[in-house]
Enzyme design. Structure first.
Site, PDB file in Angstrom:
ATOM      1  N   HIS A 122     -66.528 -22.284   5.387  1.00 49.56           N
ATOM      2  CA  HIS A 122     -66.815 -23.122   6.555  1.00 49.56           C
ATOM      3  C   HIS A 122     -66.045 -24.439   6.595  1.00 49.56           C
ATOM      4  CE1 HIS A 122     -69.362 -23.478  10.104  1.00 49.56           C
ATOM      5  NE2 HIS A 122     -69.526 -24.749   9.832  1.00 49.56           N
ATOM      6  N   VAL A 161     -64.891 -26.017  16.785  1.00 52.15           N
ATOM      7  CA  VAL A 161     -65.304 -25.306  15.581  1.00 52.15           C
ATOM      8  C   VAL A 161     -66.784 -25.535  15.317  1.00 52.15           C
ATOM      9  CG1 VAL A 161     -62.990 -25.584  14.614  1.00 52.15           C
ATOM     10  CG2 VAL A 161     -64.777 -27.199  13.975  1.00 52.15           C
ATOM     11  N   SER A 162     -67.399 -24.613  14.580  1.00 55.02           N
ATOM     12  CA  SER A 162     -68.769 -24.727  14.103  1.00 55.02           C
ATOM     13  C   SER A 162     -69.753 -24.926  15.259  1.00 55.02           C
ATOM     14  CB  SER A 162     -68.851 -25.861  13.072  1.00 55.02           C
ATOM     15  OG  SER A 162     -70.092 -25.846  12.394  1.00 55.02           O
ATOM     16  N   ASN A 163     -70.584 -25.977  15.211  1.00 53.84           N
ATOM     17  CA  ASN A 163     -71.493 -26.227  16.326  1.00 53.84           C
ATOM     18  C   ASN A 163     -70.737 -26.444  17.623  1.00 53.84           C
ATOM     19  OD1 ASN A 163     -73.807 -25.974  14.811  1.00 53.84           O
ATOM     20  ND2 ASN A 163     -74.194 -28.158  14.615  1.00 53.84           N
ATOM     21  N   ALA A 198     -63.907 -21.361  16.609  1.00 50.48           N
ATOM     22  CA  ALA A 198     -63.809 -21.005  15.194  1.00 50.48           C
ATOM     23  C   ALA A 198     -65.156 -21.205  14.526  1.00 50.48           C
ATOM     24  CB  ALA A 198     -62.753 -21.861  14.505  1.00 50.48           C
TER      25      ALA A 198
END
Length: 630
Positions: A559, A260-262, A285
């Site tokens: 987020h 997820v994210s970074n 994601a």
């Protein structure tokens, strides 16, 4: 913190390879890829929750004594990662409709830790988990890079937990970031232990500066983001070599890259770089992706917008300037935490005035300054639903922290440069800067996120010979330093200097891949803009013929699922994690049973999250709102 030396040495300052202090450790043998291994019996400790179980994860954090052991740090870090990235509230479905259930058994197995070198200056920490009950019907390896700036355990509560529940091996990487800080009296071991008197080449601070906290992501001088895809691929090669060494046939393993994210951005980058065809599938994601200035159309129910995709640092600097003012918009009067802005309202009103004085806003416009600011943010490509997060983002100084970290990372600056006189410092309850001590250093691996705000560490303004002050106390809620950071980036764009080139080095292409990929993104994401990342990538990839890509947009998901336990967040926002698990399940069925992936879609949400179950990814959801490129 008095740090002396001439330059930063990333390996020495931020992660030595000392392997002492682990009583249950088996030292590395000559040909083994790992530095050490440690087994967990599934009784008092395990791979899935570090022995905490679901109730332990939901409870208060494990207490860390002075001089904590590696086992204690690991357990506390598990608690930190699960709590930071998940909404564990049973009223919201965790443990029932998704996540780890209370009946979930502990998972015994072995961990294999290693520090890996990509080149002479770039390294990352990687960790392979091999469960005792490895899936033999479909041997599988999930590569799970950490999100944000987190340590190597950063994905244990997201894709790592799903992988272990499937009987898969998991390999993690910290992507060259991690939660270590530079200290003057010791350094960190591979397993997060801080050891005194092991310093080799610490970083020098600017003369007269006191109490500066030097995070690895900001000051490693390697621009780690440009290497994230390479680190993911390297961690896969490490894992497969280790599995082969352990007697498994590495060619039999399905390799799923998921985070997820970074970390989500890292697995997409890895897939684009994968010339050896190591990866069989990708699930990402809310990925942080930079598609260089790609134009496309978004058509919502009330307007049509042309988007030209921009990098995070462009959006962050723009948001850092405007969001504190925009948070006063009447549009946000009922947004979560909006009432708490009252105490800093004079600071935010001054920010609005300063923006007008510097030409960002028009004091003679019929619209109020906050309304102009929020309109500019929407014009920039932020969704209307993401605006609801502005009061929270402002109170937490989110953009100030992101701008300090990423500006310094892209510039590959040394801490002594103190760009725009801003950095990080710890503060007490009286808002006074304080020096971190050995106990703080020892707990950093387990409890820090690697970026402020964390462990009383906040963005700070530094003046020579004085203690630093909180950045928000500078006039206009820190206007001048933020304006300085903004100008640094504007000048970089104009001159296309090294700063600009380092940002360009983090971009993705959207090129056609021969593997299936699922991207999920919340339409209310207020940190990684869906328009500038996932929608831009999806549209460009489709234009380039990538027919195996799916984009699942989750209406009103933002987020951080962990925020859903805060007041009013559950009524405004949807959770991402149940959809991430659903996407992983869909990809698993595709890989093992050749079941078709549902078409790209937007998953609508019509009720508060507490009224679960939510609508999931199906063949009946709304079509995407992305139209053809102009």
């Amino acid at each position: 913190m008095n740090i002396i030396a001439t330059r930063i040495w990333p390996l020495a300052v931020f992660g030595s390879l000392l392997l002492t202090g682990c009583q249950t450790t088996v030292e590395n043998k000559a040909a083994a890829p790992w530095q050490y291994q440690i087994a967990y019996n599934g009784v008092d400790d395990d791979l899935l929750t570090a022995g905490l179980g679901l109730e332990g994860l939901r409870s208060t954090p494990p207490q860390l004594p002075d001089n904590p052991s590696a086992k204690q740090l690991r357990r506390a870090s598990y608690h930190t990662q699960f709590k930071a990235l998940n909404d564990l509230n049973p009223a919201h479905g965790y443990g029932q409709s998704h996540g780890i259930s209370s009946s979930q058994k502990a998972i015994a197995g072995t961990e294999y830790w290693a520090q890996r070198q990509l080149n002479s200056t770039v390294s990352h920490t990687t960790l392979l988990q091999v469960p005792e009950q490895l899936n033999t019907d479909h041997p599988c390896l999930v590569v799970a890079p950490s999100s944000g700036s987190r340590n190597v355990l950063g994905a244990v509560g997201t894709t790592g937990a799903w992988a272990l529940s499937q009987g898969c091996a998991v390999v993690y990487t910290d992507k060259g970031t991690g939660t270590e800080i530079a200290t003057s009296q010791g350094s960190y071991q591979l397993n997060g232990l801080w050891q005194a008197d092991t310093i080799e080449g610490p970083v020098i601070l600017k003369s007269g500066v006191k109490n500066q906290v030097v995070f690895k992501h900001a000051y490693s001088q390697t621009n780690p983001e440009q290497w994230w895809g390479h680190m993911v691929l390297d961690s896969i090669e490490y894992a497969l070599a280790s599995l082969s060494r352990l007697g498994y046939s590495s060619n039999d393993f399905l390799v799923l890259a998921a985070s997820v994210s970074n970390g989500g951005g890292a697995v997409v980058k890895a897939a684009e770089l994968d010339t050896k065809q190591l990866i069989d599938a990708v699930v990402a994601a809310e990925p942080q992706l930079f598609v260089n200035e790609y134009e496309f159309i978004v058509n919502t129910s009330d307007h049509t917008a042309k988007i030209t995709s921009q990098p995070l640092i462009e959006l962050a600097n723009h948001a850092g300037m405007l969001q504190p003012c925009a948070s006063l918009s009447v549009e946000l009067k009922d947004a979560p935490f909006s009432s708490q802005l009252a105490v800093i309202k004079p600071m935010l009103e001054l920010r609005c005035q300063q923006l007008a004085e510097h030409g960002f806003l028009d004091s003679e416009n019929e619209l109020s300054l906050p309304e102009q600011a929020i309109d500019q943010l929407k014009t920039k490509g932020w969704t209307t639903s993401s605006m609801t997060l502005l009061p929270f983002n402002t109170l937490t100084q989110l953009w100030a922290s992101i701008n300090i970290t990423y500006t310094n990372s892209y510039l590959q600056s040394e801490a002594k440069e103190l760009i725009c006189d801003v950095g990080y410092s710890a503060f007490n309850a009286m808002a006074q800067s304080i020096e971190l001590g050995a106990h703080d250093w020892q707990n950093m691996f387990a409890l820090s996120s690697g970026i402020a705000p964390t462990l009383n560490i906040e963005p700070a303004y530094f003046e020579t010979g004085q203690l630093p002050s909180k950045l928000l106390f500078q006039p206009g809620y820190g206007f001048a330093p933020q304006h300085c950071l903004y100008q640094q980036w504007q000048q970089a764009k104009q001159s296309k200097n090294q700063y600009y080139q380092h940002v360009q080095s983090t971009s993705v292409t959207g090129k056609s891949l021969n593997i299936p990929m699922i991207i999920l993104h919340g339409t209310a994401d207020g940190i990684v803009s869906i328009n500038h990342s996932s929608r831009a990538y999806y549209h460009k990839a489709k234009q380039l013929g990538n027919h195996l890509l799916r984009l699942y947009e989750i209406e009103t998901a933002q987020h951080f699922d962990a925020l859903l336990s805060l007041p009013d967040f559950d009524k405004d926002f949807a959770a991402m994690h149940p959809h991430l698990e659903a996407a992983l399940d869909l990809m698993w069925l595709y890989l093992t049973k050749n079941e078709a992936l549902p078409a790209s879609q937007q998953v609508l949400r019509h009720s508060p999250i507490s009224e679960h179950p939510q609508r999931m990814i199906t063949t009946h959801n709304q079509q995407l709102i992305i139209k053809d490129r102009p």
